[in-house]
Every structure is written in structure tokens, then in C-alpha cells.
Enzyme design. Structure first.
Site, PDB file in Angstrom:
ATOM      1  CE  LYS A   1      -4.548  -1.164   1.620  1.00 27.72           C
ATOM      2  NZ  LYS A   1      -4.582  -2.627   1.787  1.00 27.72           N
TER       3      LYS A   1
ATOM      4  NE  ARG B   1      -6.999 -10.005  -6.618  1.00 31.56           N
ATOM      5  CZ  ARG B   1      -8.168  -9.402  -6.434  1.00 31.56           C
ATOM      6  NH1 ARG B   1      -9.121  -9.520  -7.335  1.00 31.56           N
ATOM      7  NH2 ARG B   1      -8.404  -8.646  -5.388  1.00 31.56           N
TER       8      ARG B   1
END
Lengths: 502, 176
Positions: free
Chosen positions: A119, A294
């Protein structure tokens, strides 16, 4: 046309494994499934050309065993590995190991995955690339005092987020200075326990934000395009339940601007394959949240409006093919997805387990089912509770919503409680119908004593009595008639004639 | 056969079911008589039902193999009932009339208790969270279906429980 690969292994289970298998079939690629002990009878195993046991029940004993999966792939001559989502899908070590073993990993470069998986690091990269981010810390913060100082600078409310967070863990909203320290300590402890990393960061908390994400596709030559947005604000504890595209608040100009931002984010990390750039949108402004490196659960709604098979492109790109789509692609109509999760909405969304007895699946115009469900399937506590997705497409938002209501009315999943009933209720709310909702809507609505709509209460009660009566009668006939088998069936069993077929 | 059909909220409806001939019935509810046609299509729960001329593709299942505990689904709406026949009513199968009923709240799956929200003697509403169970990486609030008075809390924070383990025992509220 020659398939991009001769054989591909799917390192996943459930609905997404079946989804990837289907595209492989479409492309003429031979498929290899892997399965845990409890998944022996699963659809993904039955659909594949070859299947190999991983053993074990828990993810750690089965679908997270990257070394074993690579060994199987090499043994059976697979040329590529598709990780699906979850499990090893965002593990850069696994992606690199697949490549090192001489196979293609159907996903992004491990380096981009690693950067976007962190992050704090991804935020730094995005700031450098000129992508708007929510005002907040750029460095992790180890203690509550530093967090309090920063919160004063940007003003309350603020959000505390775990550096390595995911799935709603280690996140707290703090509305006043007095509550910061306690919230910091519990969130940090939760993150430490879940991820082994208790570092936190502080950011501005946006009021009534919407979660809107952009699908991107890129190839090895550095060509990246976007396939519009997905509106994912119907969520609970950061778990999405209903998604739609286009978003009711995004017009063509905003779509182009957000899309260009998403493409810039992907380009900044040298991205290829399919990926999703998540934004928080609040009052016309949008901010980068994170990038999922993904295929995403809700990818199918984008496929429906753009007429593109995203999994096919992931596979073609992994085989080194060039992206032949360009940014001129336009969305057509409207698509909505509802996730069918094994959980009981009446008991706080408690995950449900059990044996699936009764099953009736929707179909008909504009309805697509991506599912791993089958009759007599055992829903176990070992894996994610998502069982199936219903995706509808319509020429307008109204038509798509009505189609979803129709599809959910057709659906019966008996023996296991699911989120289908609550989704049907949400679709009927004024907020959803008008498109004016945000990420807090579902929790506020659930907490606010939502109105009970029970249109068939009396009929259902009569049917319950009829069914009880029928059960009692059937039992008495069976008792009188000797074991309940008809003479023909009994004779057949004695003489060894099977029931025949399936 | 007369039946008492009780919904989740504890409201009950009296019905009298008389079979006219195979699969066809006369049902009397609240002084109204209905012609009904009931077929169990696949013995797995799919039922084809006519009530008068209204047609239903309903789904009916027993909950946890308990024949008195039925879940009926019509057009995506789900209804849970307890259905007792006249013999069971006469024998006093119901612990108490109305919504109050003794209830043991159980863990639906293995997990770890990370919170206990009630204490013995406390009165709770239907659906109110009693215990927080961590399973499948998620924290889940476990609630009561019927509500009542907490008779006993059988677990403590930090305890690992198996699927089906009793967590909290509730008794019907005494003030009716």
C-alpha cells in the site's frame, strides 16, 4: 488457428477455476486442474482434461503450495499457469518461480505485482506518476503519537489503515482526536496478528465515497488500454455484493479521464496482462485506492458491456501476443452482477456451511451464470464463501436491474443459506433504483431496520402445511409399501439392472 | 389434518388440509377454503403448487432434517416456518406459545471466539449479536433467531469451538 498454449494449469478452485477452464476450451487449450482433498468432486476437477491431487483441506495444505503446483505443471507438460484470484494470484514469488521453471505465468510482471501489493510503496509510485491519491501519509507510522500529529494536519475524520492490509482487516475510522490512540492500538494489533506487520498509515476519510474501479489490459510491448469502470459501492465490511457497469455517476468524459489515469497508473509500473485500478470517488473527485494485479471477481460485467473475453486476453498476452484492441472500444448497454455467497444475511452474514440439496439456476435472455455449484455439493468452511455469480446484461440500466430481479427469483439454492435474498431486496430499494448510493449504504440500510417485504407470506405458509402433509403421507406409504422402492426398481436392483446413465 | 404454521416473528396461522385425491387438496385457512394441487417434482425440494388458479414454482426444504422446521422459497423470497400437526399440538410439542422459545445458539463452523456480547440474565431481541466468532479469516457476529433471556453463556473469549458447539442458551422471556 493455433492455440496460444497447448496446455495450461489452473492453480485455483471453485467458480474462477471453471471460468478459466471454459476460455481454455474456447481456445483449444488442454486444461489441468489441481484439487484439495475436499474438492475431489468439484466441477473444476470434472471439467478439466487432467487433474492432480494436492492433498489437504486448508488453503495452506493445498492451493497455496506453489512448489507442488509448479512440480505438477512441469510433470504434465503445462506451458502456462493461470492463478485465478486469491491464493497465489498476487504472490510475486510464485509468479517469478513459474517463469524460472520455464512456463508462462498468466498475469502481470512480478515486479509490478510487488509494488502494487504494498500500500505504501504503490502510493509513492502513484504520487510520482501524477495519479491523484487521498491526502495521507506517504511513510508508514509505527506509533499512535505520530498518527495523532498527522491527523491534526489533515483534519478529522481520518482512516487508519494497515500497511499490509486486506479483506477489511486493520482498518478503523476515527472521528475525533480522543479516540485515535485506542483505535490505533487495536487496528495495529489486528494487522500484526493477521499479516505479521503492524505498521499503519493515516489518511483523510472521505464522506459517502463510492468505490469505482477501472479495468485495464496491457501487453508486453507496453500498450495499455482501459475497459471502463465498474461501480462496486454495494459492499459490506469491504466485501462487495453487487456490482454494475456503467456507474450511474460516471459520464463519458469522466470515464475517459478516469480511464486515462488508470492507464497511467499501470504504465508507471510497467504493467501487462489484466488488472484493476480501484478508486474512491466522492463528490466528483476521484482518488487512487489500490491496484489489483489479477483477474477480478467482477470482471464479467465488463466483458458483457465491451463484448471482450478478458481471460482470453490474459492468456494471449501471456503467450506474447499483441493486444489488437484499441481505446476506440465502446461499452454497450448495462450489466449487473450479484455474488451468491454462502452466508446468512439474517444472522449478520455469518458464513454458512452444509450440503446443497436443492438447486435451480436461472437462465434465459441476458443472464450469465459463472458458478461452481452442483447438487449434493458440500459447502465447507475451508475456502471463501463465494459460490457463484449471476451476471445480467440489458440494453439499459432499468432492463438490466429487472433481469437481475427475474434471475434471482428463478434461483434456488437449498440446504445452504445464501446472500441471494438480501441482494434481491437491495435491488428493490429506492437508493439502488435511483443509483444514489455509496459504500456505506448497505451497512446503514441493514442497521436501520429495513422494511420487511414479504409478498407471499400467506401462500408460503399454506405451502409449508401442504408439504408437511405430503411428507407424512409419503412416509406412511413407504412404511406400508416396504422400503419405499417401487416393485420395478426393487426387481431391477435384485437382477442387477442399474438405474442407467447418470 | 389440522396444522399450526408459525413464522419467524412468532405469528401463527391455523390450516386444515384435506386430501381430495392424489395430490389434490382442500385447504381451510381463516374461514376461507382453497382448492390446492401439490406436486413434489424431484424429491429434492422443487414443488409445483396451484392455490386456486394461482401457480407457484416453490422450493421447500426441511431445516437440519427437522420435519417441523420448513423453509419455503417463492420467487426469491424466503420464509421460515415451524409446522405442527394437531397431534403434536395436543401433545404439547411447543415449549411455549408465541415467539418465545428455548434456543441453543450454536457455532455454524469451527472457529475462535473473539467476543462475547451478552451475559446471563440479559434479554436479547431476535437477531441481536451474542458472540463474535472468527472463522474463514472473518469476524462473524452470531445471533439468536428467536431472542429471549440469556440462560447461560457457554464460551469465553479465546476459546476454540468446533462446528455445532453450543455457544449461548436462551430461554423464553418470562413476561410473555
Amino acid at each position: 488457428m493455433k492455440p496460444p498454449f497447448a496446455k495450461l494449469l489452473i492453480a485455483n478452485r471453485g467458480e474462477i477455476a471453471v471460468r478459466v477452464l471454459r476460455t481454455c476450451r474456447d481456445l483449444g487449450i488442454k486444461t489441468v486442474a489441481v484439487y484439495s482433498e475436499v474438492d475431489r468432486n468439484s466441477l473444476h476437477v470434472r471439467y478439466a482434461d487432467q487433474a492432480f491431487a494436492l492433498g489437504g483441506k486448508t488453503p495452506a495444505e493445498s492451493y497455496l503450495r506453489g512448489d507442488r503446483i509448479i512440480e505438477i505443471a512441469l510433470q504434465c507438460g503445462a506451458e502456462a499457469v493461470h492463478p485465478g484470484f486469491g491464493f497465489l494470484a498476487e504472490n510475486p514469488g510464485f509468479a517469478a518461480a513459474v517463469a524460472t521453471a520455464g512456463m508462462a505465468f498468466v498475469g502481470p510482471p512480478p515486479k509490478a505485482m510487488a509494488v502494487m501489493g504494498d500500500k505504501i510503496q504503490s502510493r509513492q509510485e502513484m504520487v510520482a506518476a501524477g495519479v491523484p491519491v487521498i491526502p495521507g501519509m506517504t511513510e508508514p507510522c509505527p506509533d499512535p503519537a505520530a498518527a495523532a500529529g498527522f491527523a491534526e494536519q489533515i483534519g478529522y475524520p481520518v482512516m487508519l489503515k494497515a500497511s499490509a492490509g486486506g479483506g477489511g482487516k486493520g482498518i478503523r475510522v476515527v472521528r475525533s482526536a480522543g479516540k485515535l490512540e485506542a483505535a490505533f492500538r487495536t487496528a495495529s494489533a489486528e494487522a500484526e496478528g493477521a499479516f505479521g506487520d503492524g505498521r499503519m498509515y493515516v489518511e483523510k476519510f472521505l464522506e459517502r465515497p463510492r468505490h469505482i474501479e477501472v479495468q485495464v489490459l496491457g501487453d508486453h510491448r507496453g500498450r495499455v488500454i482501459h475497459l471502463g469502470e465498474r461501480e462496486c459501492s454495494i459492499q459490506r465490511r469491504h466485501q462487495k455484493l453487487i456490482e454494475e457497469t456503467p456507474s450511474p455517476v460516471i459520464d463519458a468524459a469522466t470515464r475517459a479521464a478516469m480511464g486515462a489515469t488508470a492507464v497511467a497508473a499501470a504504465e508507471a509500473v510497467g504493467y501487462y496482462s489484466a488488472g484493476t485500478v480501484e478508486f474512491l470517488w466522492s463528490e466528483g473527485e476521484y482518488y487512487f485506492l489500490e491496484m489489483n494485479t489479477r483477474i477480478q471477481v467482477e470482471h464479467a460485467i465488463t466483458e458483457e458491456v465491451y463484448g471482450v473475453d478478458i481471460v482470453e486476453w490474459m492468456i494471449r498476452i501471456a503467450a506474447g501476443q499483441e493486444l489488437s484492441l484499441d481505446q476506440a472500444v465502446q461499452p454497450r448497454g448495462h450489466s449487473v452482477e450479484v455474488r451468491i455467497n454462502a452466508e446468512d444475511p439474517e444472522l449478520g452474514f455469518l458464513p454458512a456451511v452444509g450440503k446443497l440439496r436443492n438447486l435451480r439456476m436461472p437462465s434465459g435472455p441476458g443472464v450469465r451464470i459463472d458458478s461452481a455449484l452442483y447438487r449434493r455439493m458440500e459447502v465447507t468452511p475451508y475456502y471463501d464463501s463465494m459460490l457463484a455469480k449471476i451476471i445480467v446484461h440489458g440494453s439499459s440500466r432499468d432492463q438490466a436491474i429487472r433481469r437481475m430481479q427475474r434471475a434471482l427469483a428463478e434461483l434456488n439454492v437449498g440446504g445452504v443459506k445464501t446472500s441471494a435474498s438480501i441482494a434481491l431486496e437491495i435491488l428493490g430499494t429506492e437508493e439502488f433504483q435511483s443509483g444514489v448510493y455509496d459504500t456505506g449504504f448497505l451497512e446503514r440500510w441493514m442497521a436501520g431496520g429495513r422494511p420487511q417485504r414479504e409478498p407471499y407470506a400467506r401462500e408460503a405458509a399454506i405451502i409449508a402445511a401442504l408439504h408437511r402433509h405430503h411428507l407424512a403421507r409419503r412416509r406412511s406409504i413407504r412404511r406400508a409399501g416396504g422400503g419405499g422402492l417401487s416393485p420395478w426398481v426393487a426387481q431391477g436392483r435384485r437382477t442387477g439392472w442399474g438405474g442407467g446413465g447418470r | 389434518m389440522k396444522y399450526s404454521i408459525e413464522n419467524r416473528a412468532g405469528q401463527s396461522l391455523e390450516g386444515d388440509v384435506v386430501e381430495v385425491e392424489g395430490g389434490r387438496y382442500q385447504v381451510r385457512v381463516d374461514g376461507e377454503t382453497l382448492e390446492a394441487d401439490f406436486a413434489d417434482v424431484d424429491r429434492l425440494g422443487q414443488c409445483a403448487v396451484l392455490l386456486g388458479d394461482r401457480s407457484f414454482g416453490a422450493s421447500v426444504e426441511t431445516e437440519a432434517g427437522d420435519e417441523t422446521h420448513l423453509v419455503v422459497r417463492i420467487a426469491g423470497f424466503s420464509y421460515s416456518f415451524r409446522v405442527f400437526d394437531e397431534r403434536e399440538l395436543a401433545a404439547g410439542v411447543l415449549d411455549s406459545p408465541g415467539p418465545g422459545r428455548a434456543e441453543v445458539v450454536r457455532a455454524a463452523m469451527p472457529g475462535i471466539i473473539v467476543g462475547v456480547k451478552v451475559a446471563a440474565g440479559e434479554r436479547v431481541e431476535p437477531g441481536a449479536p451474542l458472540v463474535v466468532l472468527e472463522a474463514m479469516k472473518m469476524q462473524n457476529e452470531v445471533g439468536s433467531v428467536h431472542g429471549g433471556v440469556v440462560a447461560e453463556v457457554r464460551v469465553a473469549v479465546g476459546q476454540t469451538v468446533s462446528a455445532g458447539a453450543a455457544l449461548v442458551r436462551l430461554e423464553p422471556p418470562t413476561d410473555g
